[in-house]
Motif scaffolding. Sequence first.
Motif, PDB file in Angstrom:
ATOM      1  N   GLY A   1       0.824  -1.207   0.000  1.00  0.00           N
ATOM      2  CA  GLY A   1       0.000   0.000   0.000  1.00  0.00           C
ATOM      3  C   GLY A   1       0.856   1.253   0.000  1.00  0.00           C
ATOM      4  O   GLY A   1       0.613   2.197  -0.744  1.00  0.00           O
TER       5      GLY A   1
ATOM      6  N   GLY B   1       3.165  -3.311  -5.697  1.00  0.00           N
ATOM      7  CA  GLY B   1       2.352  -2.132  -5.364  1.00  0.00           C
ATOM      8  C   GLY B   1       2.645  -0.985  -6.323  1.00  0.00           C
ATOM      9  O   GLY B   1       1.737  -0.309  -6.808  1.00  0.00           O
TER      10      GLY B   1
ATOM     11  N   PRO C   1      -5.599  -6.552  -1.394  1.00  0.00           N
ATOM     12  CA  PRO C   1      -5.176  -5.171  -1.136  1.00  0.00           C
ATOM     13  C   PRO C   1      -6.322  -4.231  -1.494  1.00  0.00           C
ATOM     14  O   PRO C   1      -6.903  -4.360  -2.579  1.00  0.00           O
ATOM     15  CB  PRO C   1      -3.990  -4.961  -2.070  1.00  0.00           C
ATOM     16  CG  PRO C   1      -3.793  -6.209  -2.826  1.00  0.00           C
ATOM     17  CD  PRO C   1      -4.843  -7.199  -2.478  1.00  0.00           C
TER      18      PRO C   1
ATOM     19  N   VAL D   1      -5.036   5.375   1.579  1.00  0.00           N
ATOM     20  CA  VAL D   1      -4.773   4.646   0.335  1.00  0.00           C
ATOM     21  C   VAL D   1      -5.975   4.733  -0.605  1.00  0.00           C
ATOM     22  O   VAL D   1      -5.825   5.026  -1.798  1.00  0.00           O
ATOM     23  CB  VAL D   1      -4.432   3.174   0.658  1.00  0.00           C
ATOM     24  CG1 VAL D   1      -4.196   2.400  -0.619  1.00  0.00           C
ATOM     25  CG2 VAL D   1      -3.228   3.092   1.572  1.00  0.00           C
TER      26      VAL D   1
END
Lengths: 279, 315
Positions: free
Chosen positions: A209, A225, B146, B251
Amino acid sequence: MIRTLFAKKLTVLALVLAAVLVAMAVFAPLLATTDPDRTDIGRKLEPPSLSEPLGTDHLGRSIYSRLVYGARASLGSVAVIVTAILVLSFVVGGASGYLGGTADAVIMRLCDVILTFPTFILALFLIGILGTGLTNVIIAIVMTHWAWYARMVRGMVLQLRNREHVLAAKVAGTPALLLGARHILPPVAAQMAVLASLDIGHMMLHVSGLSFLGLGVQPPTPEWGVMIGDARQFLRTAPQLMFFPGLMIFLSVMAANILGDALRDRLDPHLVSELDHGH
Amino acid sequence: MLSYILRRLAVLPVILLAVSLVIFAILRLAPGDPALSYLRLSQIPPTTENLAIARENLGLDKPLSDQYATWLAKAARLDFGRSYVTGRPVMDEILYYLPATLELAGASLLITLGLSVPMGVAAALRRDTALDHLTRAVAFAGVSIPNFWFGFLLVWLFSVELGWLPPLGRGGLSHLVMPAISLALMSLAVNTRLIRASMLETMHHRFILYARARGVSEGTVVWRHMFVNALIPILTATGMHVGELLGGAVVVESVFSWPGVGRYAVSSIYNRDFPVLQCFMLVMTVIFVVCNLAVDIAYAVADPRMRLGGQGGRA
């Protein structure tokens, strides 16, 4: 019966997956078909083909090779983080439990204060102050996670210190260092390994992240990522750029979570599930 | 009850003081001379003379304890200085971006609680059925995906392919759906697993058997007896989820170009705009601490046993 069998199958599957991922990281130069950083603008944004199994990115780099090399940054950083957290928490938590008194009180209050902060935001703040980059991301995640582990180690040391076999060894005149190494360290290490394994998936998500935000691994180093971050502008034209790196993170985190659960069920499930409560 | 709440509230200033000390200490960790970076960002030539003036203005020539006292006195008046980049008071800027983040995190919390309760309870009651397996599979996937990737998958499917939802920005409900789901995913999955587990645990207590023996209706048994007792770990987890949601928002806001405080904080990291960063850190921590305090108090209301010890879970 069917449930345990299914759980076992799942664990084996996760084990194979984890082995493949680790092998990818270790043998990346052998597995990659091209240099992951070699750009070829003439071949940019190619769809998957025979020569490029997963296509190319906006700079004409091989997605497949970048995914293979990406395993290094993702898995490597988590390995460093977990090792550092365990060492730090063993030293600090062990000292706290062993010394007791003022030292213990001071260390535990420090842990309390660190645990007062929302973890990810504190990590973000640390990176903001220290500067971006993978090293600082690793430092930030270690600094924000060790306190919880140290508190666990201390609790276990206190518990073990008064067990009969430890007291017996003490009465028999075993030197303190040997006592710690033989009777305290092994059981604490086993429990901590389980707790850490349950956390690995979470840490991978944090690292990827932060890298996605552009705060961790810096381009052109391949990292999953970062690859998703790079792919965002091509969501309309080349969505496959984003699919594969995300899938790699997903699979790694899932494998880590399944193995963590299996390890917990295997090793003294009672104590760990008690300690793990609310984590 | 009241004395418990007052006792918990009395600890709050102590916690905030400790928090401020940590933030101040971390600020001093910054590599390089703060006066130099201030001048560079303000585009003033870093001559020796300018540096001395900047040091004096920023109070860097005083001892650390004085600097902390000054900083704390200003912080108490919500004065965190001005942004190096925009030159405006940072508290104003943070407060300008904060509502968007609270809207996002609040919506995610609603989704988390609204979906995890029926999913977790149903899975526990229908243990080992297809429904249970499905719920557990979804929950398991949820903790492994994620959130930023999941966000892009949603955008790709619902904005690019189907054209149903706007891909970015803030506006009505249609703008909020995808970011809120992406952000909620992790806490939703964790909560569902937790509710299922604690329902299964309370299910086997004697008082449940006794309630059934008394002829209490099944609905009352499930909600009044099982669920209320399963609520304790859920409350603790909810306090933690606030922290997860505030962190995750940083995020997710970036994925959906959501004009919140998290995206602003990330840009302040690129710009090395320290006043913004410290104010962001403090505001987020205060929200987190206050939410956890509320959870602790709710805990005491739900479970009288907790009032005496007053032990919370992991904050």
